[in-house]
Design a protein around this motif. Sequence first.
Motif, PDB file in Angstrom:
ATOM      1  N   UNK A 189       0.840  -1.185   0.000  1.00  0.00           N
ATOM      2  CA  UNK A 189       0.000   0.000   0.000  1.00  0.00           C
ATOM      3  C   UNK A 189       0.883   1.246   0.000  1.00  0.00           C
ATOM      4  N   UNK A 190       1.859   1.220   0.886  1.00  0.00           N
ATOM      5  CA  UNK A 190       2.831   2.315   0.929  1.00  0.00           C
ATOM      6  C   UNK A 190       4.213   1.692   0.907  1.00  0.00           C
ATOM      7  N   UNK A 200      -0.979   4.679   9.022  1.00  0.00           N
ATOM      8  CA  UNK A 200       0.363   4.858   9.583  1.00  0.00           C
ATOM      9  C   UNK A 200       0.224   5.827  10.740  1.00  0.00           C
ATOM     10  N   UNK A 201       0.703   5.411  11.878  1.00  0.00           N
ATOM     11  CA  UNK A 201       0.396   6.103  13.118  1.00  0.00           C
ATOM     12  C   UNK A 201       1.699   6.385  13.847  1.00  0.00           C
ATOM     13  N   UNK A 202       1.962   7.661  14.096  1.00  0.00           N
ATOM     14  CA  UNK A 202       3.190   8.036  14.795  1.00  0.00           C
ATOM     15  C   UNK A 202       2.869   8.287  16.262  1.00  0.00           C
ATOM     16  N   UNK A 203       3.642   7.733  17.137  1.00  0.00           N
ATOM     17  CA  UNK A 203       3.424   7.990  18.557  1.00  0.00           C
ATOM     18  C   UNK A 203       4.707   7.752  19.344  1.00  0.00           C
ATOM     19  N   UNK A 226       4.627  -1.235   3.569  1.00  0.00           N
ATOM     20  CA  UNK A 226       3.434  -1.345   4.390  1.00  0.00           C
ATOM     21  C   UNK A 226       2.351  -2.020   3.576  1.00  0.00           C
ATOM     22  N   UNK A 227       1.790  -3.083   4.139  1.00  0.00           N
ATOM     23  CA  UNK A 227       0.818  -3.878   3.399  1.00  0.00           C
ATOM     24  C   UNK A 227      -0.533  -3.177   3.330  1.00  0.00           C
ATOM     25  N   UNK A 228      -1.322  -3.601   2.383  1.00  0.00           N
ATOM     26  CA  UNK A 228      -2.687  -3.094   2.213  1.00  0.00           C
ATOM     27  C   UNK A 228      -3.495  -3.365   3.484  1.00  0.00           C
ATOM     28  N   UNK A 254       0.993   2.139  20.794  1.00  0.00           N
ATOM     29  CA  UNK A 254       1.633   1.316  19.769  1.00  0.00           C
ATOM     30  C   UNK A 254       1.244  -0.150  19.928  1.00  0.00           C
ATOM     31  N   UNK A 255       1.338  -0.646  21.158  1.00  0.00           N
ATOM     32  CA  UNK A 255       1.079  -2.068  21.384  1.00  0.00           C
ATOM     33  C   UNK A 255      -0.391  -2.399  21.160  1.00  0.00           C
ATOM     34  N   UNK A 256      -1.293  -1.485  21.541  1.00  0.00           N
ATOM     35  CA  UNK A 256      -2.710  -1.814  21.418  1.00  0.00           C
ATOM     36  C   UNK A 256      -3.210  -1.686  19.978  1.00  0.00           C
ATOM     37  N   UNK A 257      -2.662  -0.725  19.213  1.00  0.00           N
ATOM     38  CA  UNK A 257      -3.242  -0.450  17.908  1.00  0.00           C
ATOM     39  C   UNK A 257      -2.589  -1.219  16.761  1.00  0.00           C
ATOM     40  N   UNK A 258      -1.302  -1.470  16.874  1.00  0.00           N
ATOM     41  CA  UNK A 258      -0.536  -1.825  15.682  1.00  0.00           C
ATOM     42  C   UNK A 258      -0.735  -3.258  15.226  1.00  0.00           C
ATOM     43  N   UNK A 259      -0.707  -3.426  13.896  1.00  0.00           N
ATOM     44  CA  UNK A 259      -0.457  -4.745  13.330  1.00  0.00           C
ATOM     45  C   UNK A 259       1.050  -5.004  13.366  1.00  0.00           C
ATOM     46  N   UNK A 260       1.783  -3.965  13.008  1.00  0.00           N
ATOM     47  CA  UNK A 260       3.235  -4.025  13.125  1.00  0.00           C
ATOM     48  C   UNK A 260       3.737  -2.702  13.706  1.00  0.00           C
ATOM     49  N   UNK A 261       4.815  -2.787  14.463  1.00  0.00           N
ATOM     50  CA  UNK A 261       5.426  -1.589  15.037  1.00  0.00           C
ATOM     51  C   UNK A 261       6.807  -1.419  14.437  1.00  0.00           C
ATOM     52  N   UNK A 262       7.139  -0.188  14.067  1.00  0.00           N
ATOM     53  CA  UNK A 262       8.510   0.117  13.686  1.00  0.00           C
ATOM     54  C   UNK A 262       9.096   0.982  14.792  1.00  0.00           C
ATOM     55  N   UNK A 263      10.049   0.437  15.532  1.00  0.00           N
ATOM     56  CA  UNK A 263      10.693   1.206  16.594  1.00  0.00           C
ATOM     57  C   UNK A 263      11.846   1.980  15.976  1.00  0.00           C
TER      58      UNK A 263
END
Lengths: 377, 323
Positions: free
Chosen positions: A19-20, A204-207, A42-44, A213-222
């Motif tokens: 997707x991105x 895509x969510x920045x925080x 980033x997957x669809x 991060x842990x509750x929302x993400x399918x994947x996290x990029x640290x």
Amino acid sequence: MLMTQTRSAPVAAITEPSSVSVRDLRLSFGSVSVLSDLNLEIREGEFLVLLGPSGCGKSTLLNCIAGLLDISDGQIFIKGKNVTWEEPKDRGIGMVFQSYALYPQMTVKGNLSFGLKNAGLPRDEIERRIAQAAEILQIGPLLERRPAQLSGGQRQRVAIGRALVRDVDVFLFDEPLSNLDAKLRSELRVEIKRLHQRLANTMIYVTHDQIEALTLADRIAVMKNGVIQQLDAPQVIYNRPVNRYVAGFLGSPGMNFTDGEIALRDGAAFFTAPGMAVPLHKYRASKGTLQPGPAVFGMRPEHVALNAGADWPFSAQGPCEIVEPMGSDSLIWTQIGGQSFSVRVTSERAPQLGDIVSVGFDPINASIFDAASGERL
Amino acid sequence: MNPQISSNPATLATTVAGMDAVADRVRPGVEAGPRGSRRRSALSTRNVVIYGVLSVVAIYYLIPLYVMVVTSLKGMPEIRLGNIFAPPMEITFEPWAKAWASACTGLNCDGLSRGFWNSVRITVPSTILSILIASINGYALANWRFKGGELFFTILIVGAFIPYQVMIYPIVIILREMGIYGTLTGLTIVHTIFGMPILTLLFRNYFASVPEELFKAARVDGAGFWGIYWKIMLPMSLPIFVVALILQVTGIWNDFLFGVVYTRPDTYPMTVQLNNIVNSVQGVKEYNVNMAATILTGLVPLVIYFVSGKLFVRGIAAGAVKG
């Protein structure tokens, strides 16, 4: 027939266009390099969280994807289209900002319709989309109000609505909940999750908030210093951090780190520190076998048991020095071999100050890092 | 309050139990003494000093205005008596009429009215033009970082510090070469250019205080350079536009130097004409006409201050207050 079969096969899902897609992204301001050689697929329909401390480049990366910053080198693809030189409005993105960024002189309705009017959409289509967004976000009664007449939570809903009406493929969130108080933050967090499940858009969510991060993400990029340290599912990041930085950044209360070294005794690996020898035969090393040398032993407080008997792979005794009650759980600070060590227990089982407690843990839950490089062993 | 009751809580409690109304006022543990907001005497030293000083300053500034108004309403015989503070015995508006319509400056004897309309024709276009250009300048400098923007801004600011006198003669030549020397157009252009540095600085700083995310959101929403300027920035910036308006109207209206240098007698602005009326050496000095003419000339800035004073203060404060 054959085609459709291949496409629906699970193997094909991996080769499906992202997707991105960020390729070899480089961004520098003058001589200061902010991002370099950054790659991200980033997957669809994926919910990806960019997590890191302030100044790590996560918001900068998001701005690059949005087209609000001109990148120095590299390419950005959205939906398979090269958008590197496209204007933000042409990239098929909607963005939500930390400070809401609502147009103060327009009503809620004006805020929602501004982008659609700029795009030259017919009036009935604009009305339809606003009604739909208002229904999803429950902001119908607020449509005629101005941003100044809204509470923080309502403002952020409107800001999300402004991204929603654009009917885009990719949502970008730039720390959207950081200006809200704790209660509202957890409410809206659930709502964003619900929104993602309903729309199934790429987000895509920045925080900098690890709970978000842990509750929302399918994947996290640290991220750290403009470099992605680890990109994986929340559980993997939490349980098998690739380096000491990621291990320390995630988890609250934080992971226990004990300095020591890995030694071989009769062919079996042990982690040894003063007053401590942990057998590591159950530890799953990431690269082959463990080699002797200085290392850091990491253990999360919730993986440590209190009143552990001799049947645990490792147990030790120490004084209870500090008790930090946190509601349902309490954090007990003790000492093992002269290094402080925390244990998380349910509050009813918390010992008294000064008690001698015995703690035990299973090395299968441990994370061991190279002392020099900080890499996971 | 009865000290006996308050010293014995047991008694108090039983008394109170039966009397709710009393309980509201007399609660155990609350003692007599200072409570609530502090009372200040109206005649405290502090008040006397503050209001005294303010009154003295106000009178100091208002006396000249009073003398002007009073004198302008007197006839010449009464003025010759020399009591400048005395109110007029016989109120006459003739000096005002003469100042406006028939006072002589050089060869013309049509009063200040011609200068007034000249000034209007100078002030209105140069105010609008300078504010429009400067606000776009400031917007571009603050929100659209472009190559050379910093240099451009530095040059503008340096321009604000160059004394006007240095540029008078070169501008005379430029205007002559352009064929607009002595015209209202020429003076309008000069005022517009000289307003640029300070106004650009004003607008740039104001727009820079607008949250950057707002600008980004508008870009994502598909608004371009002009769309963001007209639909987002302009409606948000009314206070700073009022500040600029006041600065420009008063500055251009009160200008004398450029007016006298770049115009001819038939295009003189009001200030130059006022000077010519007041300083004319032939005949009798008509103090009442001079006073009336001066008040007439100062009326426009005065009205602007009164009308927009509140917005002016808000605009000045806006830079320091977070939106």
